[in-house]
Scaffold this active site. Structure first.
Site: not given
Length: 90
Positions: A12, A14-16, A18
């Site tokens: 995913i 570098l979103h939310a 992580p």
């Protein structure tokens, strides 16, 4: 000042979640830490800044640190990304 390129490997990017782990790790260092993508450099200690870069799987970013623990900061953040955030998997 220390710089190192790393390619995002987790599914995913570098979103939310992580990104939260990334900034928590960045904030554990005393050095100033930035992440750079496409000539845009932001503080690696800012969740909104990191999210604003829209970093997805397969993209390469540069981690930059300047300060007393700059090498540890770059190496620690590089390893976090390189292992797909395995440090935070439970």
């Amino acid at each position: 000042m220390v710089k190192r390129d790393v390619t995002i490997t987790n599914n995913i990017g570098l979103h939310a979640r992580p990104a939260t782990f990334f900034i928590q790790k960045a904030n554990s260092y005393k050095s100033s830490v930035w992440i750079e993508k496409d000539e845009r450099k932001i503080s690696a200690k800012s969740l909104l800044g990191v999210l604003s870069l829209g970093i997805a799987q397969g993209m390469t970013v540069t981690i930059i640190a300047d300060g007393q623990d700059e090498k540890d900061a770059v190496d620690g953040l590089y390893n976090l990304i390189d292992t797909g955030f395995a440090e935070f998997d439970n």
